[in-house]
Design a protein around this motif. Structure first.
Motif, mmCIF file in Angstrom:
data_model
loop_
_atom_site.group_PDB
_atom_site.id
_atom_site.type_symbol
_atom_site.label_atom_id
_atom_site.label_comp_id
_atom_site.label_asym_id
_atom_site.label_seq_id
_atom_site.Cartn_x
_atom_site.Cartn_y
_atom_site.Cartn_z
ATOM 1 N N SER A 160 -0.183 5.724 -15.150
ATOM 2 C CA SER A 160 -0.300 4.315 -14.778
ATOM 3 C C SER A 160 0.223 3.423 -15.898
ATOM 4 N N GLU A 161 0.709 2.252 -15.533
ATOM 5 C CA GLU A 161 1.136 1.263 -16.514
ATOM 6 C C GLU A 161 -0.099 0.471 -16.931
ATOM 7 N N ARG A 162 -0.462 0.603 -18.199
ATOM 8 C CA ARG A 162 -1.732 0.054 -18.682
ATOM 9 C C ARG A 162 -1.807 -1.463 -18.556
ATOM 10 N N THR A 163 -0.666 -2.136 -18.610
ATOM 11 C CA THR A 163 -0.686 -3.609 -18.603
ATOM 12 C C THR A 163 -0.844 -4.200 -17.202
ATOM 13 N N ILE A 164 -0.609 -3.411 -16.167
ATOM 14 C CA ILE A 164 -0.733 -3.923 -14.795
ATOM 15 C C ILE A 164 -2.129 -3.597 -14.272
ATOM 16 N N LYS A 165 -2.954 -4.615 -14.151
ATOM 17 C CA LYS A 165 -4.353 -4.421 -13.764
ATOM 18 C C LYS A 165 -4.548 -4.402 -12.249
ATOM 19 N N GLU A 166 -3.704 -5.149 -11.527
ATOM 20 C CA GLU A 166 -3.872 -5.250 -10.081
ATOM 21 C C GLU A 166 -2.522 -5.503 -9.441
ATOM 22 N N ASN A 167 -2.418 -5.171 -8.162
ATOM 23 C CA ASN A 167 -1.169 -5.380 -7.450
ATOM 24 C C ASN A 167 -1.420 -5.263 -5.960
ATOM 25 N N THR A 168 -0.540 -5.867 -5.192
ATOM 26 C CA THR A 168 -0.591 -5.752 -3.732
ATOM 27 C C THR A 168 0.801 -5.399 -3.257
ATOM 28 N N GLY A 169 0.870 -4.805 -2.080
ATOM 29 C CA GLY A 169 2.171 -4.421 -1.574
ATOM 30 C C GLY A 169 2.196 -4.306 -0.071
ATOM 31 N N ASN A 170 3.387 -4.474 0.485
ATOM 32 C CA ASN A 170 3.629 -4.293 1.911
ATOM 33 C C ASN A 170 4.782 -3.323 2.074
ATOM 34 N N ILE A 171 4.629 -2.389 2.993
ATOM 35 C CA ILE A 171 5.637 -1.353 3.200
ATOM 36 C C ILE A 171 6.136 -1.440 4.629
ATOM 37 N N ASP A 172 7.423 -1.597 4.783
ATOM 38 C CA ASP A 172 8.045 -1.636 6.103
ATOM 39 C C ASP A 172 8.189 -0.209 6.608
ATOM 40 N N CYS A 173 7.426 0.112 7.624
ATOM 41 C CA CYS A 173 7.427 1.473 8.159
ATOM 42 C C CYS A 173 8.160 1.545 9.500
ATOM 43 N N GLY A 174 9.131 0.700 9.687
ATOM 44 C CA GLY A 174 9.890 0.719 10.928
ATOM 45 C C GLY A 174 9.331 -0.281 11.913
ATOM 46 N N GLY A 175 8.334 0.119 12.668
ATOM 47 C CA GLY A 175 7.766 -0.769 13.683
ATOM 48 C C GLY A 175 6.567 -1.548 13.220
ATOM 49 N N CYS A 176 6.151 -1.381 12.004
ATOM 50 C CA CYS A 176 4.950 -2.075 11.529
ATOM 51 C C CYS A 176 4.996 -2.203 10.014
ATOM 52 N N ILE A 177 4.053 -2.970 9.485
ATOM 53 C CA ILE A 177 3.941 -3.189 8.040
ATOM 54 C C ILE A 177 2.616 -2.613 7.552
ATOM 55 N N LYS A 178 2.689 -1.728 6.563
ATOM 56 C CA LYS A 178 1.465 -1.173 5.949
ATOM 57 C C LYS A 178 1.216 -1.941 4.665
ATOM 58 N N SER A 179 0.006 -2.488 4.517
ATOM 59 C CA SER A 179 -0.348 -3.220 3.301
ATOM 60 C C SER A 179 -1.368 -2.441 2.492
ATOM 61 N N PHE A 180 -1.420 -2.726 1.216
ATOM 62 C CA PHE A 180 -2.399 -2.068 0.353
ATOM 63 C C PHE A 180 -2.691 -2.956 -0.845
ATOM 64 N N VAL A 181 -3.820 -2.685 -1.494
ATOM 65 C CA VAL A 181 -4.228 -3.375 -2.714
ATOM 66 C C VAL A 181 -4.636 -2.310 -3.728
ATOM 67 N N ILE A 182 -4.185 -2.460 -4.967
ATOM 68 C CA ILE A 182 -4.627 -1.573 -6.047
ATOM 69 C C ILE A 182 -5.268 -2.438 -7.112
ATOM 70 N N GLN A 183 -6.419 -2.002 -7.594
ATOM 71 C CA GLN A 183 -7.186 -2.783 -8.558
ATOM 72 C C GLN A 183 -7.761 -1.849 -9.608
ATOM 73 N N GLN A 184 -7.542 -2.190 -10.877
ATOM 74 C CA GLN A 184 -8.099 -1.357 -11.940
ATOM 75 C C GLN A 184 -9.607 -1.527 -12.002
ATOM 76 N N ILE A 185 -10.296 -0.411 -12.226
ATOM 77 C CA ILE A 185 -11.745 -0.430 -12.444
ATOM 78 C C ILE A 185 -11.971 -0.818 -13.902
ATOM 79 N N PRO A 186 -12.712 -1.867 -14.185
ATOM 80 C CA PRO A 186 -12.909 -2.305 -15.578
ATOM 81 C C PRO A 186 -13.508 -1.201 -16.451
ATOM 82 N N SER A 187 -13.108 -1.205 -17.717
ATOM 83 C CA SER A 187 -13.654 -0.288 -18.738
ATOM 84 C C SER A 187 -13.458 1.179 -18.373
ATOM 85 N N SER A 188 -12.347 1.482 -17.715
ATOM 86 C CA SER A 188 -12.113 2.867 -17.296
ATOM 87 C C SER A 188 -10.629 3.131 -17.157
ATOM 88 N N ASN A 189 -10.317 4.367 -16.809
ATOM 89 C CA ASN A 189 -8.941 4.769 -16.501
ATOM 90 C C ASN A 189 -8.723 4.886 -15.001
#
Length: 1085
Positions: A972-1001
């Motif tokens: 993982s890139e240590r400086t990026i704590k959170e991010n969101t994304g959308n993936i074009d899967c052809g007929g639909c969009i898949k979304s996701f959220v990634i969030q770092q857990i504080p004080s952990s890896n």
């Protein structure tokens, strides 16, 4: 009352903040984004889980208390930067001293052996009863000791891994194909009895010695201490000391060899089979300091490996095996043009010698043929006379002796040796004759060169962890009788084994830091010891890899693309080198990206060079603390304290009376002054006493948690543990031992989880690379089924607040996986709604929640079977997006010690030939065929020969072969704590959220599962074999890395008696012998 009011105010403020974040997320959703998962809600879940886990981990590990204790000693601690060059020089001196003691022991054996032989007069009628290694303590049917098998007292000895040995006497092993009471053997055994006293004296002078031995040129092997040998399942002991590397290396000088193999039509049938086996046996006698090529000839020349036309290659294991595979492709036809083949061989040796890439010592042509119609004087006059620098060794294949005189003349005229090989059983004994000829110059020069072998595995001394890696020091033994001086008679070779673990004992691991290590290589660049050397594989790691003894330094330190480090060490230089490295850990699943500084120098008196690697940052510093001996000893004796088993605090191997001492007992004796002979590392002991005092309060702290019944009521936390830079560890159980989920953790079974001779525990390493004050969580990969699953949480303890501060210790806990997962699911159901009704939670059918670590491995998932898997296998589309966005990065790793499965349609003929049964069967059938060939016009041989080989060819099998692989790891890139994304899967969009857990890896990943993204392939960590194109394969074969030649060379001597140049055995078999062979041939049918 005031405290309750404060808590209520905090609760209201927290709810207002949560309400505001929820409203904000809803506003962003209205904005028309594809993001259906509110990032703020995920952040809430992550914060709740992170806070809960840090509280639990810090509380039960006692990390804050330990950090406070080290802070209290901050002013009494001195932090020093490690001088890497000074350190490696000191270590090299320690190793040099240890190696010198072994060499001196061998020198004493050489002197005793040569004196005993000088005083002995050969007696052909000598009768002498000796202790035969196979026959000792054997009884006949009447209960009496068998001949050569008298009563021999054997007792288990812990220094020899509890094998039953006799420390007063040696035993003698004679190869199965030799007669136990042959006159030459009996005489040699008789005079070499004088070595028993020296064996015992050597062991008393240096109790760290293990096996000492004398390998006789006559074939017998004297071994101390005495031990009983057991034949294999066929009743055979194939061991012959004369074809062992230590014997060959000590007896001869490095050599360049061209092997000429006759493949003319007369070589058809068994003759070609014997020729192949002869060539294979010659290859067995070549070592890493030798160079060779094989040329087959009839009316044309055929390089067995066409790619290597016009050059020689190093005789390492991989090259010899490669040529053996090509031997099976030889077939006989046409007419043999030996004159052309000899000219090619002489030209090849001359041109290769001028390049300076070969041995630059002895040169030889091995001629494997069934005849020569001429003596080829003109060719020898042109290329080899008068200096005769190239020796000729003809091997006449078959029973006919019509051409024996021509071939013997070639040998005698060119300082070689002639032998005739009529059966497969004759091959090995006859091939080895040339070694005694090549040893003559060394014997006449009286040069007792000390040689050291590359690392090899001794299965005899299994240390409980598997077979032991060894190196051998050996010296030749000569006849010193004046009347045989110009004959250059080699009596044999003495040797002793040195376990690589002996080298590691001289290395203070505490001085090298958490990621630091020491390593050593040979003059050929092959690894003698390195923490990344993996010589074994299979269940229990007890099977040897085919080329384990010739793993090059460049294959483990592969980031050094230009071989700068390797070449400097091969050339015995002293210096430094730096580079960024990618170290795979946790069975290759994780990677640590470090910057290493390397320091290297040579080990004088040996062909080895030593290197030390120190990682930058905390790895460059060393802590010096100081406490009184009294308080240190008091805290060291606590029952929860253990010291690293493989670290040398005190050398308990030096004297037999100390061998039963535990390290803590040895430290106490040393500090008491009652054992002045006990050699200890005073610096390490001072530091371990300091660590014992600083960490002592944790014992009482952990005990108070155990006694408080309200704490840990569900027994989710099972173990608290700590380790310090001095190898000291403390362990506290919060449950009874039988209730532990993972019984192996922190035991010898968990090799990566404990302090070893060459590495710190994995949890310690990973904690050291985590941000100070945070915990690293992981799921051990050696835990398999559900009831064995645990999570480890560890954190590092620093002395100072600076980033470069050395790591003083690491602490952690082991908790049940289901306990850990329950905490996660509880946190993921929280929300800011005042009525408690949450719009989103991980219970929703439309989302999948994952908890992954910084290397992408799943710790928590709704599908329990995904636990421990790589996230990319479950969510390939999301992992691809994370890599694209930079939240994770792919690190490419290489494994040049890998094994790949291949399907072999037929087993190699080499293995069949080496089987005594098949060898004898083939020989017997050939003899019978020769007798009746007149009647059946060659058909009988063809029928039988095909029958013998067809059985092997019909049996296809899968097998593992050495290969090179490439595989990914993810970080993982240590400086990026959170991010969101959308993936074009052809007929639909898949979304996701990634969030770092504080004080952990850790990271929480929440994925919208309504959209099918199966069009994206899973991302796996499977290794992929590197497939080299044919032209590149050829270049790899030709490529010769830098190497350093041995310091001595003895190619020839002017006083050498070259007229002892061969013999031909009696060739006419008796009628009874022929009849027996016929019956044995018919019996299996």
């Amino acid at each position: 009352m005031p405290k309750m009011q404060v808590d209520r105010r905090r609760f209201r403020v927290w709810n207002i903040l949560l309400l505001f974040s929820t409203l904000s997320s809803r506003i962003s959703e209205v904005g028309g984004s594809h993001q259906s998962i509110p990032p703020s809600v995920v952040k809430l879940w992550a914060s709740a889980f992170g806070g809960e886990m840090k509280s639990i981990s810090a509380k039960y590990s006692g990390s804050q208390l330990l950090q406070k204790k080290y802070k209290e000693y901050e002013k009494a601690v001195r932090v020093e930067e490690i001088d890497g060059l000074r350190l490696v020089k000191r270590l090299a001196e320690n190793m040099e001293e240890m190696f010198h003691r072994k060499a001196q022991a061998m020198k004493r054996l050489v002197e005793a052996a040569e004196e005993a032989h000088l005083q002995h007069d050969e007696d052909p009628d000598l009768q002498y009863e000796y202790f035969n290694a196979v026959l000792i303590n054997e009884m006949d049917d009447e209960g009496n000791n068998v001949e050569l098998g008298g009563e021999f007292i054997l007792q288990p000895n812990d220094h020899f891994n509890n094998l039953s040995v006799n420390l007063s006497l040696s035993v003698v092993q004679v190869p199965t194909n030799m007669y136990n009471k042959d006159s030459a053997i009996v005489n040699g055994v008789y005079w070499s009895e004088a070595l028993n006293k020296v064996f015992v004296d050597n062991f008393e002078k240096d109790p760290s010695l293990i096996w000492q031995y004398f390998g006789s040129a006559k074939g017998f092997f004297r071994q101390y201490p005495g031990i009983k040998w057991k034949p294999d399942e066929h009743g055979v002991i194939a061991f012959d000391c004369r074809n062992r590397k230590w014997y060959i290396q000590a007896a001869t000088s490095p050599k360049d060899v061209v092997i000429l193999v006759d493949v003319s039509g007369s070589m058809k049938g068994l003759r070609l089979t014997i020729a192949r086996q002869t060539v294979s046996s010659i290859l067995d006698t070549l070592g890493d300091d030798d160079f060779f090529n094989i040329i087959a000839y009839n009316e044309e020349l055929h390089y067995v490996e066409p790619c290597l036309n016009g050059t020689l290659v190093q005789a390492d294991v991989a090259n010899k095996d490669h040529f053996r595979e090509h031997l099976d492709k030889l077939f006989a036809q046409g007419i043999g043009m030996l004159d052309v083949a000899l000219s090619e061989a002489f030209n090849l040796l001359g041109e290769f010698n001028e390049t300076g890439r070969g041995s630059e010592c002895s040169q030889a042509i091995m001629l494997v043929t069934d005849g020569a119609v001429d003596t080829y004087d003109a060719i020898f006059a042109k290329y080899n006379w008068p200096d005769r620098k190239v020796r000729i060794f003809p091997y006449l294949i078959g029973r006919e002796s019509a051409f024996a005189d021509n071939l013997k003349w070639m040998a005698c005229a060119n300082k070689g040796y002639f032998t005739q090989i009529s059966t497969l059983a004759d091959v090995q004994e006859n091939v080895m004759e040339y070694l005694h000829v090549l040893s003559r110059p060394k014997v006449i020069d009286r040069e007792h060169d000390t040689v050291w072998t590359e690392a090899y595995i001794d299965s005899t001394l299994d240390d409980g962890q598997g077979p032991v890696l060894m190196t051998t020091v050996a010296m030749p033994v000569f006849s010193t009788k004046n009347e045989t001086r110009n004959h250059g008679i080699l009596l044999g070779v003495v040797g002793t084994d040195v376990p690589v673990s002996e080298l590691l004992k001289t290395i203070p691991k505490y001085k090298l830091g958490i990621h630091g290590y020491a390593f050593a290589i040979t003059n050929n660049g092959y690894i003698l010891t390195h923490p990344d050397l993996r010589p074994l594989y299979g269940d229990g790691k007890k099977r040897r890899k085919p080329n384990y003894s010739s793993v090059d330094l460049s294959e483990v330190e592969w980031e050094d693309k230009d071989d700068t480090l390797r070449n400097a060490m091969v050339n015995r230089k002293t210096g430094t080198f730096s580079m960024e490295v990618k170290k795979s850990v946790d069975k290759g699943r994780r990677v640590l990206v470090l910057h290493n500084d390397y320091y290297y120098t040579d080990i004088k008196g040996t062909p080895f060079s030593l290197g030390v690697a120190l990682s930058r940052g905390h790895g460059m510093f060393f802590i010096r603390g100081n406490v009184t001996v009294e308080e240190g000893l008091h805290d060291l004796e606590h029952p929860d304290v253990a010291l690293a088993d493989e670290w040398t605090y005190c050398n308990t191997d030096e004297h037999p009376e100390h061998r039963y001492l535990a390290q803590i007992e040895a430290i106490k004796l040393h500090l008491s002054g009652h054992e002045p002979q006990l050699q200890c590392d005073k610096e390490l002991i001072r530091e371990v006493l300091f660590d014992a005092v600083v960490t002592a309060p944790l014992e009482a702290y952990w005990t108070s948690l155990v006694l408080n019944k309200s704490e840990n009521s569900d027994k989710g936390v099972e173990i608290a543990y700590l380790g310090t830079r001095t190898g000291l560890s403390r362990i506290n159980l919060f449950v009874v031992p039988d209730e532990l989920t993972n019984q192996d953790f922190l035991t010898a079974e968990d090799k990566e989880g404990v302090f070893n001779a060459d590495h710190f525990p994995l949890w310690y390493k990973r904690a050291a690379e985590q941000v100070p004050g945070t915990f690293v969580y992981s799921l051990p990969f050696n835990t398999g089924s559900e009831n064995k699953s645990v999570v480890l949480a560890s954190t590092a303890i620093q002395i100072l607040d600076e980033r470069k501060s050395p790591i003083a210790a690491a602490v952690g806990i082991q908790m049940k996986l289901d306990f850990f997962q329950r905490k996660f699911w509880t946190a993921s159901r929280q929300c800011a709604a005042l009525d408690g009704k949450c719009s989103k939670s991980c219970d929703d059918e439309n989302i999948n929640c994952y908890l992954i670590d910084n290397n992408g491995f799943i710790l928590v998932a709704e599908d329990y079977t995904l636990t421990g898997n790589f996230f990319g296998e479950a969510e390939g589309a999301v992992m691809s997006k994370l890599l694209q966005m930079g939240s994770f990065k792919r690190v490419t790793l290489y494994d040049y010690q890998a094994l790949c499965w291949v399907y072999s349609e037929s087993s190699g003929s080499g293995s069949t030939l080496l089987d005594p049964y098949f060898a004898f069967l083939s020989a017997a059938k050939w003899i019978l065929t020769e007798l009746v060939i007149f009647f059946v016009e060659f058909n009988l041989y063809s029928w039988w020969q095909s029958d013998v080989t067809a059985k092997a060819q019909r049996l296809g099998r899968s097998m593992q072969v050495p290969c090179d692989t490439e595989y990914p790891a993810f970080v993982s890139e240590r400086t990026i704590k959170e991010n969101t994304g959308n993936i074009d899967c052809g007929g639909c969009i898949k979304s996701f959220v990634i969030q770092q857990i504080p004080s952990s890896n850790l990271f929480m990943v929440v994925v919208d599962n309504k959209c099918d993204c199966s069009m994206f392939e899973p991302i796996t960590m499977d290794p992929v074999e590197i497939m080299y194109i044919e032209s590149l394969k050829c270049e790899r074969l030709k490529m010769q890395k830098d190497r350093r030649r041995p310091d001595t060379c003895h190619p020839f001597h002017p006083e050498e008696n070259s007229m002892e140049c061969g013999r031909a055995p009696t060739l006419t078999p008796s009628f009874s012998a022929t009849l027996i062979c016929i019956l044995l041939a018919l019996f299996p049918r």
